[in-house]
Design an enzyme around this catalytic site. Sequence first.
Site, PDB file in Angstrom:
ATOM      1  N   CYS A   1      42.308  34.412  37.263  1.00  8.33           N
ATOM      2  CA  CYS A   1      41.148  33.703  37.804  1.00  8.33           C
ATOM      3  C   CYS A   1      39.831  34.405  37.489  1.00  8.33           C
ATOM      4  O   CYS A   1      38.810  33.750  37.205  1.00  8.33           O
ATOM      5  CB  CYS A   1      41.314  33.505  39.309  1.00  8.33           C
ATOM      6  SG  CYS A   1      41.852  34.968  40.207  1.00  8.33           S
TER       7      CYS A   1
ATOM      8  N   HIS B   1      35.202  34.175  43.371  1.00 11.68           N
ATOM      9  CA  HIS B   1      35.046  35.473  42.729  1.00 11.68           C
ATOM     10  C   HIS B   1      33.661  35.532  42.082  1.00 11.68           C
ATOM     11  O   HIS B   1      33.138  34.524  41.601  1.00 11.68           O
ATOM     12  CB  HIS B   1      36.104  35.677  41.643  1.00 11.68           C
ATOM     13  CG  HIS B   1      37.483  35.893  42.155  1.00 11.68           C
ATOM     14  ND1 HIS B   1      37.801  35.997  43.481  1.00 11.68           N
ATOM     15  CD2 HIS B   1      38.675  36.036  41.480  1.00 11.68           C
ATOM     16  CE1 HIS B   1      39.102  36.202  43.616  1.00 11.68           C
ATOM     17  NE2 HIS B   1      39.649  36.228  42.409  1.00 11.68           N
TER      18      HIS B   1
END
Length: 345
Positions: free
Chosen positions: A131, A255
């Site tokens: 990710c 993130h």
Amino acid sequence: MMAGLRLGVVGATGLVGGEMLRILEERAFPVDELRVYASPRSEGRRLAFRGDEVVCETLRDGCFEGVELVMVDVDDPLALEWAPRAVAAGARVVDNSAAFRMMADVPLVVAEVNPGDALDAGRGIVSSPNCTTMVLVTALAPLHRTATIERMVVSTYQSVSGAGQVGMRELDEQWTKGAGQSERLRRAGALDAVEPGEVWDRPIAGNVIPLAGSVREAGYTSEEWKLVHESRKILHAPALRATATCVRVPVYVGHAMAANVQFSRALPRDEAAELLSAAPGVELVDGGDGHPTPLESAGIDPVLVGRLREDPSQERTLDLWVTGDNLRKGAALNAVQIAEILGAR
């Protein structure tokens, strides 16, 4: 128009699996039949899909019979066992685990960056990257195409959902436990009040932990090496010099990363801003002057880019800030996009 497919989703009850089902529905992915697979404890569980329900199955001999495309989001050992079995049953596979990513005969694909690689899946498996890599490379690829990236230094700030549902639960519990404890916590080191959690060996609430993943060679973590090796493969840049420090932060979803990127030629900030503004899957915030946060990226498709500036300390170098939803673009959305590429063949 893509014909309807007989589709399987392995790991359908997890955070990413649930997001996959929502995105399949949102994007009106053509599904003639949907089969969902989960662990034995979820066998028989009903999951909502398109106004109806599908019943969870367990992985077993013959479970992929008649399925044309399988999307996998499980731990590496399960993926290593069951993805090839799906291929053997006649399906094509999109795998979100790390099990196949660095294998030479398995393409590693970010849909906005190297979609053509998905069509060269000799083993019948296409991998989706980590990710963190996904969010970063989506933003860097349009710059790399114009002025080859020679070196990058990346610091990541990774949300607890990267550790799954247990990570989100631990943050919840620690926030609740720490409510009203500011006086004690502001002297936590002196008072020996740093208590380990179950997922991390330090508290994550009100803290940052500079160790995402497990420690590997040269003192770098698995997350840091993934970012380095996967970026090289996706960008077709084996000579790319890269280093990373991956940090876990008390954020539920999203993130973020600060990247210092040196190019083969000078890339002025304004030119970079034009490239990013036109790039698929990227939203340049306030012309690059914005400061997008993980909270703003949660639940949306594009990665957000801001704090774009020229590095005055080093030639041919830009600094930028990138953030994106690690469950969505970082995992589920990209898997669905790859499935769309494969289904359109």
